[in-house]
Enzyme design. Structure first.
Site, short mmCIF file in Angstrom:
data_model
loop_
_atom_site.label_atom_id
_atom_site.label_comp_id
_atom_site.label_asym_id
_atom_site.label_seq_id
_atom_site.Cartn_x
_atom_site.Cartn_y
_atom_site.Cartn_z
N LYS A 9 2.54 -1.19 -0.75
CA LYS A 9 3.42 -1.63 0.36
C LYS A 9 2.72 -2.52 1.54
CE LYS A 9 5.57 2.28 1.14
NZ LYS A 9 4.75 3.02 -0.01
N ARG A 81 13.61 5.64 4.86
CA ARG A 81 12.90 6.38 3.88
C ARG A 81 13.74 7.51 3.26
NH1 ARG A 81 7.37 5.68 4.46
NH2 ARG A 81 6.06 7.51 3.74
N ARG A 116 -8.48 4.77 -2.23
CA ARG A 116 -8.31 4.18 -1.09
C ARG A 116 -9.13 4.69 0.02
NH1 ARG A 116 -2.40 3.65 1.25
NH2 ARG A 116 -2.33 6.04 1.11
N ARG A 149 -7.97 8.81 4.10
CA ARG A 149 -6.75 9.16 5.09
C ARG A 149 -6.46 10.80 5.07
NH1 ARG A 149 -1.55 5.38 4.61
NH2 ARG A 149 -0.57 7.13 4.20
N ARG A 160 3.80 14.24 -1.28
CA ARG A 160 4.52 12.97 -0.78
C ARG A 160 5.26 12.46 -1.96
NH1 ARG A 160 -0.78 10.12 1.12
NH2 ARG A 160 0.46 8.28 1.12
P1 AP5 Z 1 -1.55 0.63 0.04
O1 AP5 Z 1 -1.16 -0.92 0.45
O2 AP5 Z 1 -2.22 1.18 1.19
O3 AP5 Z 1 -0.27 1.30 -0.38
P2 AP5 Z 1 0.94 1.98 0.47
O4 AP5 Z 1 2.27 1.63 -0.63
O5 AP5 Z 1 1.22 1.06 1.61
O6 AP5 Z 1 0.64 3.32 0.64
P3 AP5 Z 1 0.81 4.44 1.60
O7 AP5 Z 1 0.22 5.64 1.23
O8 AP5 Z 1 0.69 3.93 3.08
O9 AP5 Z 1 2.38 4.79 1.64
P4 AP5 Z 1 3.17 5.98 2.07
O10 AP5 Z 1 4.78 5.26 2.37
O11 AP5 Z 1 2.72 7.22 1.54
O12 AP5 Z 1 2.60 6.10 3.60
P5 AP5 Z 1 3.15 5.58 5.15
O13 AP5 Z 1 1.83 5.49 5.75
O14 AP5 Z 1 4.29 5.03 4.92
O15 AP5 Z 1 -2.29 0.51 -1.24
C1 AP5 Z 1 -2.95 1.70 -1.75
C2 AP5 Z 1 -4.32 1.55 -2.12
O16 AP5 Z 1 -3.96 0.74 -3.49
C3 AP5 Z 1 -5.08 0.82 -1.36
O17 AP5 Z 1 -6.32 1.20 -1.72
C4 AP5 Z 1 -5.16 -0.73 -1.85
O18 AP5 Z 1 -6.34 -1.33 -1.61
C5 AP5 Z 1 -4.78 -0.60 -3.17
N1 AP5 Z 1 -4.08 -1.47 -3.97
C6 AP5 Z 1 -2.91 -2.13 -3.44
N2 AP5 Z 1 -2.30 -2.81 -4.35
C7 AP5 Z 1 -3.10 -2.69 -5.55
C8 AP5 Z 1 -2.60 -3.36 -6.83
N3 AP5 Z 1 -1.83 -4.11 -7.13
N4 AP5 Z 1 -3.67 -3.08 -7.61
C9 AP5 Z 1 -4.77 -2.13 -7.40
N5 AP5 Z 1 -5.00 -1.65 -6.21
C10 AP5 Z 1 -4.18 -1.93 -5.27
O19 AP5 Z 1 3.45 7.19 5.65
C11 AP5 Z 1 2.69 8.21 5.77
C12 AP5 Z 1 3.33 9.51 6.52
O20 AP5 Z 1 3.91 9.23 7.61
C13 AP5 Z 1 4.49 9.99 5.42
O21 AP5 Z 1 4.27 10.79 4.46
C14 AP5 Z 1 5.48 10.74 6.48
O22 AP5 Z 1 5.00 11.97 6.78
C15 AP5 Z 1 5.33 9.62 7.74
N6 AP5 Z 1 6.25 8.67 7.73
C16 AP5 Z 1 6.16 7.13 7.66
N7 AP5 Z 1 7.33 6.72 7.48
C17 AP5 Z 1 8.28 7.54 7.84
C18 AP5 Z 1 9.64 7.37 8.01
N8 AP5 Z 1 10.23 6.42 7.83
N9 AP5 Z 1 10.40 8.53 8.14
C19 AP5 Z 1 9.82 9.72 8.35
N10 AP5 Z 1 8.19 9.86 8.08
C20 AP5 Z 1 7.71 8.92 7.90
#
Ligand code: AP5
Length: 207
Positions: A9, A81, A116, A149, A160
């Site tokens: 994402k 979410r 990552r 991370r 997660r």
């Molecule tokens: P990346 O682009 O980093 O993936 P992502 O989908 O953004 O992953 P996240 O882990 O950040 O998502 P998440 O939803 O778990 O975490 P968030 O930060 O929102 O890509 C991943 C890896 O793959 C990278 O190394 C990249 O280089 C690689 N890659 C990308 N595309 C690729 C491809 N096509 N092919 C190969 N490699 C690829 O949330 C973290 C925490 O915050 C949550 O667990 C929760 O506790 C809290 N939180 C966040 N938002 C909320 C909310 N709205 N409500 C409540 N709690 C929340």
């Protein structure tokens, strides 16, 4: 921008942002920033994030509303979410035009998360298998050290994914029923292919 943890994402939203000059609002990044700065909201959020649980809505909404008022157009990454957050958005009068749902199997996203690395300084995202830095363990942009991370440890990742399947996935039908959903195969291990699929599908949906 919607999809399981680690599907890409953030990566795809950054590619769109560069092309279209639109704000990228990631609730994960907003929360990590608040934790890093030890703000009151950040201190409250930390334990939820470390264990892979969702942070309470009141905290996330406060951070989001403050950020949204500072920009015109934006892509929301990682919000809403769950159904409650989607309804809270509607209540606030914040309109969503399209929902891009990045789809990939759990095994694929687990591999992406395990490999990552992020820059400890500027937060740029790399992947040891698919988006390698030019120099080992160093950020291409600022030479900062690359780290894993806190919530990318296997125990948190498993939780997660469970939280995603239980609480977040039901939103797919919520937005499908509103005619806003664009489904994308995000399984190719090349972000350029996924990005190109997103752009094509988005253009087709507004044509
Ligand atoms: P990346 O682009 O980093 O993936 P992502 O989908 O953004 O992953 P996240 O882990 O950040 O998502 P998440 O939803 O778990 O975490 P968030 O930060 O929102 O890509 C991943 C890896 O793959 C990278 O190394 C990249 O280089 C690689 N890659 C990308 N595309 C690729 C491809 N096509 N092919 C190969 N490699 C690829 O949330 C973290 C925490 O915050 C949550 O667990 C929760 O506790 C809290 N939180 C966040 N938002 C909320 C909310 N709205 N409500 C409540 N709690 C929340």
């Amino acid at each position: 921008m919607f999809g399981p943890p680690g599907v890409g994402k953030g990566t795809i939203t950054e590619m769109i942002k560069e092309e279209m000059d639109i704000a990228h609002i990631s609730t994960g990044d907003l929360l990590r920033e608040a934790v890093k700065n030890k703000t009151e909201l950040g201190l409250q959020a930390k334990s939820y994030m470390d264990s892979g649980d969702l942070v309470p809505d009141s905290i996330v909404l406060s951070l989001l509303k403050e950020r949204i008022t500072r920009c015109n157009g934006y892509i929301l990454d990682g919000f809403p979410r769950d159904i409650e957050q989607a309804e809270a958005l509607e209540k606030e009068g914040i309109k969503i035009d399209k929902v891009i749902d990045l789809k990939a199997p759990d095994e694929t996203v687990i591999d992406r998360i395990a490999s990552r690395r992020i820059c400890s300084n500027c937060k740029a995202v790399y992947n040891l298998l698919f988006m390698k830095p030019k120099e080992e363990n160093k950020c291409d942009l600022c030479q900062g050290e690359l780290i894993q991370r806190e919530d990318d440890k296997p125990e948190s990742v498993k939780h997660r994914l469970e939280v995603y399947h239980k609480k977040t996935q039901p939103l797919i039908d919520f937005y499908r029923n509103k005619g806003l959903l664009i489904e994308i195969d995000a399984s190719p291990n090349d972000p350029k292919i996924v990005y190109s699929n997103v752009i094509k599908a988005f253009r087709a949906s507004v044509a």
